[in-house]
Motif scaffolding. Structure first.
Motif, PDB file in Angstrom:
ATOM      1  N   ASP A  52       0.817  -1.209   0.000  1.00  0.00           N
ATOM      2  CA  ASP A  52       0.000   0.000   0.000  1.00  0.00           C
ATOM      3  C   ASP A  52       0.856   1.266   0.000  1.00  0.00           C
ATOM      4  O   ASP A  52       0.493   2.264  -0.622  1.00  0.00           O
ATOM      5  N   MET A  53       1.996   1.237   0.687  1.00  0.00           N
ATOM      6  CA  MET A  53       2.883   2.401   0.689  1.00  0.00           C
ATOM      7  C   MET A  53       3.454   2.636  -0.706  1.00  0.00           C
ATOM      8  O   MET A  53       3.610   3.780  -1.133  1.00  0.00           O
ATOM      9  N   SER A  54       3.729   1.553  -1.430  1.00  0.00           N
ATOM     10  CA  SER A  54       4.241   1.730  -2.799  1.00  0.00           C
ATOM     11  C   SER A  54       3.157   2.324  -3.700  1.00  0.00           C
ATOM     12  O   SER A  54       3.467   3.118  -4.594  1.00  0.00           O
ATOM     13  N   ARG A  55       1.890   1.993  -3.444  1.00  0.00           N
ATOM     14  CA  ARG A  55       0.795   2.616  -4.211  1.00  0.00           C
ATOM     15  C   ARG A  55       0.707   4.101  -3.898  1.00  0.00           C
ATOM     16  O   ARG A  55       0.528   4.928  -4.794  1.00  0.00           O
ATOM     17  N   CYS A  56       0.813   4.430  -2.617  1.00  0.00           N
ATOM     18  CA  CYS A  56       0.796   5.845  -2.221  1.00  0.00           C
ATOM     19  C   CYS A  56       1.970   6.588  -2.861  1.00  0.00           C
ATOM     20  O   CYS A  56       1.822   7.715  -3.333  1.00  0.00           O
ATOM     21  N   GLU A  57       3.138   5.929  -2.884  1.00  0.00           N
ATOM     22  CA  GLU A  57       4.330   6.543  -3.472  1.00  0.00           C
ATOM     23  C   GLU A  57       4.137   6.759  -4.966  1.00  0.00           C
ATOM     24  O   GLU A  57       4.487   7.829  -5.504  1.00  0.00           O
ATOM     25  N   PRO A 103       7.784   2.842  12.324  1.00  0.00           N
ATOM     26  CA  PRO A 103       9.138   2.952  11.758  1.00  0.00           C
ATOM     27  C   PRO A 103       9.204   2.679  10.254  1.00  0.00           C
ATOM     28  O   PRO A 103       9.958   3.332   9.543  1.00  0.00           O
ATOM     29  N   PHE A 104       8.408   1.744   9.774  1.00  0.00           N
ATOM     30  CA  PHE A 104       8.436   1.447   8.342  1.00  0.00           C
ATOM     31  C   PHE A 104       7.918   2.636   7.540  1.00  0.00           C
ATOM     32  O   PHE A 104       8.526   3.038   6.548  1.00  0.00           O
ATOM     33  N   VAL A 105       6.798   3.204   7.966  1.00  0.00           N
ATOM     34  CA  VAL A 105       6.223   4.339   7.245  1.00  0.00           C
ATOM     35  C   VAL A 105       7.155   5.546   7.350  1.00  0.00           C
ATOM     36  O   VAL A 105       7.341   6.286   6.376  1.00  0.00           O
ATOM     37  N   GLU A 106       7.756   5.741   8.506  1.00  0.00           N
ATOM     38  CA  GLU A 106       8.684   6.870   8.666  1.00  0.00           C
ATOM     39  C   GLU A 106       9.868   6.738   7.712  1.00  0.00           C
ATOM     40  O   GLU A 106      10.265   7.714   7.076  1.00  0.00           O
ATOM     41  N   SER A 107      10.456   5.551   7.623  1.00  0.00           N
ATOM     42  CA  SER A 107      11.584   5.372   6.703  1.00  0.00           C
ATOM     43  C   SER A 107      11.134   5.563   5.257  1.00  0.00           C
ATOM     44  O   SER A 107      11.876   6.097   4.429  1.00  0.00           O
ATOM     45  N   PHE A 108       9.910   5.153   4.957  1.00  0.00           N
ATOM     46  CA  PHE A 108       9.354   5.333   3.627  1.00  0.00           C
ATOM     47  C   PHE A 108       9.208   6.820   3.302  1.00  0.00           C
ATOM     48  O   PHE A 108       9.588   7.276   2.223  1.00  0.00           O
ATOM     49  N   ILE A 109       8.669   7.590   4.252  1.00  0.00           N
ATOM     50  CA  ILE A 109       8.477   9.030   4.050  1.00  0.00           C
ATOM     51  C   ILE A 109       9.834   9.734   3.940  1.00  0.00           C
ATOM     52  O   ILE A 109      10.015  10.631   3.104  1.00  0.00           O
ATOM     53  N   ILE A 110      10.805   9.317   4.743  1.00  0.00           N
ATOM     54  CA  ILE A 110      12.132   9.934   4.688  1.00  0.00           C
ATOM     55  C   ILE A 110      12.784   9.676   3.332  1.00  0.00           C
ATOM     56  O   ILE A 110      13.391  10.583   2.742  1.00  0.00           O
ATOM     57  N   SER A 111      12.652   8.465   2.812  1.00  0.00           N
ATOM     58  CA  SER A 111      13.242   8.182   1.497  1.00  0.00           C
ATOM     59  C   SER A 111      12.567   9.016   0.407  1.00  0.00           C
ATOM     60  O   SER A 111      13.230   9.485  -0.528  1.00  0.00           O
ATOM     61  N   LEU A 112      11.263   9.217   0.537  1.00  0.00           N
ATOM     62  CA  LEU A 112      10.548  10.051  -0.429  1.00  0.00           C
ATOM     63  C   LEU A 112      11.006  11.502  -0.327  1.00  0.00           C
ATOM     64  O   LEU A 112      11.200  12.175  -1.347  1.00  0.00           O
ATOM     65  N   HIS A 113      11.233  11.983   0.899  1.00  0.00           N
ATOM     66  CA  HIS A 113      11.743  13.344   1.088  1.00  0.00           C
ATOM     67  C   HIS A 113      13.136  13.491   0.492  1.00  0.00           C
ATOM     68  O   HIS A 113      13.464  14.525  -0.098  1.00  0.00           O
ATOM     69  N   LYS A 114      13.966  12.480   0.683  1.00  0.00           N
ATOM     70  CA  LYS A 114      15.315  12.544   0.116  1.00  0.00           C
ATOM     71  C   LYS A 114      15.261  12.613  -1.407  1.00  0.00           C
ATOM     72  O   LYS A 114      16.077  13.275  -2.038  1.00  0.00           O
ATOM     73  N   HIS A 115      14.298  11.934  -1.997  1.00  0.00           N
ATOM     74  CA  HIS A 115      14.188  11.937  -3.449  1.00  0.00           C
ATOM     75  C   HIS A 115      13.708  13.281  -3.986  1.00  0.00           C
ATOM     76  O   HIS A 115      14.262  13.812  -4.945  1.00  0.00           O
ATOM     77  N   PHE A 116      12.685  13.858  -3.377  1.00  0.00           N
ATOM     78  CA  PHE A 116      12.082  15.068  -3.927  1.00  0.00           C
ATOM     79  C   PHE A 116      12.612  16.363  -3.301  1.00  0.00           C
ATOM     80  O   PHE A 116      12.689  17.384  -3.974  1.00  0.00           O
ATOM     81  N   PHE A 117      12.933  16.348  -2.024  1.00  0.00           N
ATOM     82  CA  PHE A 117      13.191  17.605  -1.332  1.00  0.00           C
ATOM     83  C   PHE A 117      14.599  17.709  -0.759  1.00  0.00           C
ATOM     84  O   PHE A 117      14.851  18.492   0.149  1.00  0.00           O
TER      85      PHE A 117
END
Length: 164
Positions: A52-57, A103-117
């Motif tokens: 589901d997180m990959s769908r959100c991503e 922790p899983f969602v947080e690491s997911f959000i952090i990786s997304l932030h690193k990619h875009f921001f």
């Protein structure tokens, strides 16, 4: 007994009764229905959460492709997309039975932030003094208020001496 004292006594007893009635429903030991129910325990399914997180991503990446990369550091250009992404991660986590954020969602959000921001932070914060007229106002107002309060205290204390 004085009628006012009797009225105050009745009001006091009424207040105690109202307090007892209001707080009786707040105690879990007094609620018979909660004693018979077993807690609904849902175990977090991390595999489903990852899907589901990959769908959100994917949705967020598709939405961010419509935003010019020069505007990625300005939240006003993508606030709706980011809110949709955040809501997606929260709702999917709770639906699957995981707490949010975990922790899983947080690491997911952090990786997304690193990619875009990742290029949005400045290297150092530049501190500037306020303009001179603003600085003068910020200094003068407390000083004047202090002087006025001292004068008011002195004036009131002299008036009390005259009245006594």
């Amino acid at each position: 007994m004085d009628t006012n004292a009797f009225f105050v006594l009745k009001l006091f007893v009424l207040g105690i009764c109202a307090n007892i009635l209001m707080t009786s429903g707040l105690s879990a030991t007094e609620d018979k229905r909660q004693q018979n129910q077993k807690p609904n325990v849902v175990i977090c399914n991390e595999t489903a959460l990852m899907l589901d997180m990959s769908r959100c991503e994917d949705d967020f990446k598709r939405d961010m492709d419509l935003v010019d990369p020069k505007n990625w550091c300005n939240l006003t250009y993508y606030i709706k997309e980011y809110n949709t992404f955040s809501t997606c991660t929260e709702q999917n986590s709770e639906r699957i039975g995981c707490f949010w954020p975990n922790p899983f969602v947080e690491s997911f959000i952090i990786s997304l932030h690193k990619h875009f921001f990742s290029n949005c932070t400045s290297d150092q914060v530049i501190w500037e003094d306020p303009p001179d007229n603003m600085l003068t106002i910020l200094i003068v107002i407390p000083v004047l208020l202090t002087v006025v309060m001292i004068a008011l205290v002195v004036w009131c204390s002299k008036r009390n001496d005259v009245m006594v």
